[in-house]
Scaffold this motif. Structure first.
Motif, PDB file in Angstrom:
ATOM      1  N   THR A  85       0.685  -1.288   0.050  1.00 53.55           N
ATOM      2  CA  THR A  85       0.014  -0.074   0.043  1.00 53.55           C
ATOM      3  C   THR A  85       0.823   1.088   0.006  1.00 53.55           C
ATOM      4  O   THR A  85       0.471   2.281  -0.921  1.00 53.55           O
ATOM      5  CB  THR A  85      -0.782  -0.016   1.248  1.00 53.55           C
ATOM      6  OG1 THR A  85      -1.575  -1.154   1.261  1.00 53.55           O
ATOM      7  CG2 THR A  85      -1.780   1.107   1.385  1.00 53.55           C
ATOM      8  N   ILE A  86       1.818   1.244   0.781  1.00 49.65           N
ATOM      9  CA  ILE A  86       2.713   2.504   0.939  1.00 49.65           C
ATOM     10  C   ILE A  86       3.123   3.092  -0.352  1.00 49.65           C
ATOM     11  O   ILE A  86       2.943   4.167  -0.671  1.00 49.65           O
ATOM     12  CB  ILE A  86       3.567   2.465   2.246  1.00 49.65           C
ATOM     13  CG1 ILE A  86       3.188   2.360   3.331  1.00 49.65           C
ATOM     14  CG2 ILE A  86       4.772   3.544   1.874  1.00 49.65           C
ATOM     15  CD1 ILE A  86       3.843   2.012   4.711  1.00 49.65           C
ATOM     16  N   PHE A  97      -7.888  11.668   0.238  1.00 57.37           N
ATOM     17  CA  PHE A  97      -7.980   9.942   0.092  1.00 57.37           C
ATOM     18  C   PHE A  97      -6.381   9.360   0.385  1.00 57.37           C
ATOM     19  O   PHE A  97      -6.280   8.448   1.044  1.00 57.37           O
ATOM     20  CB  PHE A  97      -8.213   9.686  -1.534  1.00 57.37           C
ATOM     21  CG  PHE A  97      -7.991   8.161  -1.522  1.00 57.37           C
ATOM     22  CD1 PHE A  97      -9.109   7.301  -1.104  1.00 57.37           C
ATOM     23  CD2 PHE A  97      -6.937   7.601  -2.421  1.00 57.37           C
ATOM     24  CE1 PHE A  97      -8.724   5.884  -1.398  1.00 57.37           C
ATOM     25  CE2 PHE A  97      -6.920   6.148  -2.546  1.00 57.37           C
ATOM     26  CZ  PHE A  97      -7.773   5.412  -1.977  1.00 57.37           C
ATOM     27  N   SER A  98      -5.564   9.895  -0.352  1.00 61.17           N
ATOM     28  CA  SER A  98      -4.066   9.576   0.170  1.00 61.17           C
ATOM     29  C   SER A  98      -3.691   9.624   1.690  1.00 61.17           C
ATOM     30  O   SER A  98      -3.213   8.679   2.144  1.00 61.17           O
ATOM     31  CB  SER A  98      -3.187  10.257  -0.799  1.00 61.17           C
ATOM     32  OG  SER A  98      -3.285  10.073  -1.981  1.00 61.17           O
ATOM     33  N   LEU A  99      -4.087  10.724   2.184  1.00 63.23           N
ATOM     34  CA  LEU A  99      -3.831  10.892   3.754  1.00 63.23           C
ATOM     35  C   LEU A  99      -4.351  10.140   4.703  1.00 63.23           C
ATOM     36  O   LEU A  99      -3.993   9.177   5.448  1.00 63.23           O
ATOM     37  CB  LEU A  99      -4.048  12.350   3.974  1.00 63.23           C
ATOM     38  CG  LEU A  99      -3.234  13.441   3.443  1.00 63.23           C
ATOM     39  CD1 LEU A  99      -3.480  14.814   3.601  1.00 63.23           C
ATOM     40  CD2 LEU A  99      -1.721  13.143   3.691  1.00 63.23           C
ATOM     41  N   ILE A 100      -5.836   9.751   4.041  1.00 63.36           N
ATOM     42  CA  ILE A 100      -6.699   8.779   4.858  1.00 63.36           C
ATOM     43  C   ILE A 100      -6.019   7.312   4.614  1.00 63.36           C
ATOM     44  O   ILE A 100      -6.028   6.529   5.688  1.00 63.36           O
ATOM     45  CB  ILE A 100      -8.089   8.891   4.418  1.00 63.36           C
ATOM     46  CG1 ILE A 100      -8.760  10.223   4.708  1.00 63.36           C
ATOM     47  CG2 ILE A 100      -9.031   7.723   4.772  1.00 63.36           C
ATOM     48  CD1 ILE A 100      -9.935  10.301   4.111  1.00 63.36           C
ATOM     49  N   THR A 160      -3.243   2.801   6.781  1.00 65.18           N
ATOM     50  CA  THR A 160      -1.765   1.910   6.825  1.00 65.18           C
ATOM     51  C   THR A 160      -1.123   1.906   7.802  1.00 65.18           C
ATOM     52  O   THR A 160      -0.588   0.877   8.244  1.00 65.18           O
ATOM     53  CB  THR A 160      -1.053   2.209   5.566  1.00 65.18           C
ATOM     54  OG1 THR A 160      -2.048   2.358   4.458  1.00 65.18           O
ATOM     55  CG2 THR A 160       0.021   1.255   5.266  1.00 65.18           C
ATOM     56  N   ALA A 161      -0.968   3.035   8.413  1.00 62.81           N
ATOM     57  CA  ALA A 161      -0.159   3.084   9.907  1.00 62.81           C
ATOM     58  C   ALA A 161      -0.845   2.195  10.718  1.00 62.81           C
ATOM     59  O   ALA A 161      -0.360   1.577  11.632  1.00 62.81           O
ATOM     60  CB  ALA A 161      -0.029   4.654  10.106  1.00 62.81           C
ATOM     61  N   VAL A 208       4.778   8.622   9.483  1.00 66.28           N
ATOM     62  CA  VAL A 208       4.068   9.204   8.351  1.00 66.28           C
ATOM     63  C   VAL A 208       2.517   9.291   8.309  1.00 66.28           C
ATOM     64  O   VAL A 208       1.807  10.116   7.976  1.00 66.28           O
ATOM     65  CB  VAL A 208       4.246   7.974   7.233  1.00 66.28           C
ATOM     66  CG1 VAL A 208       3.404   8.421   5.871  1.00 66.28           C
ATOM     67  CG2 VAL A 208       5.848   8.471   6.663  1.00 66.28           C
ATOM     68  N   GLY A 209       1.999   7.898   9.468  1.00 62.12           N
ATOM     69  CA  GLY A 209       0.426   8.104   9.571  1.00 62.12           C
ATOM     70  C   GLY A 209       0.006   9.193  10.136  1.00 62.12           C
ATOM     71  O   GLY A 209      -0.920   9.875  10.327  1.00 62.12           O
TER      72      GLY A 209
END
Length: 98
Positions: free
Chosen positions: A17-18, A39-42, A47-48, A93-94
């Protein structure tokens, strides 16, 4: 099914995913696409969150495989070190994405 199986199944989620989401993130920034950015940030936050069960199944998985032929303590230790770094970086990052 044991912890080694579970660990192998779920560790691919953040791993795959990352890189894909980072491409979406870069594209959204370059093309000023706020919806894709959001969307990318969510997805990065999700993922985090997903790395936590991956990390927590690592130690029980080690107990399953540490005595198998061809598995060395040195390789397991190197894997653990990489996992520690990946966990910290992904959580950072998350957190930044949140």
């Amino acid at each position: 099914m044991n912890f080694a199986h579970i660990h192998l199944i779920i560790n691919h989620t953040p791993l795959m995913t990352i890189p894909v989401v980072m491409l979406f993130l870069i594209y959204s920034i370059l093309h000023d696409n706020e919806n894709l950015l959001r969307f990318s940030l969510i997805v990065l936050v999700a993922t985090a969150a997903s790395v936590i069960p991956v990390y927590l199944t690592g130690e029980p998985a080690e107990k399953v495989v540490e005595h198998l032929p061809g598995i060395s303590e040195k390789l397991i230790h190197a894997h653990e070190e990489a996992a520690d770094l990946a966990l910290v970086l992904t959580l950072i990052v998350g957190g930044m994405s949140l």
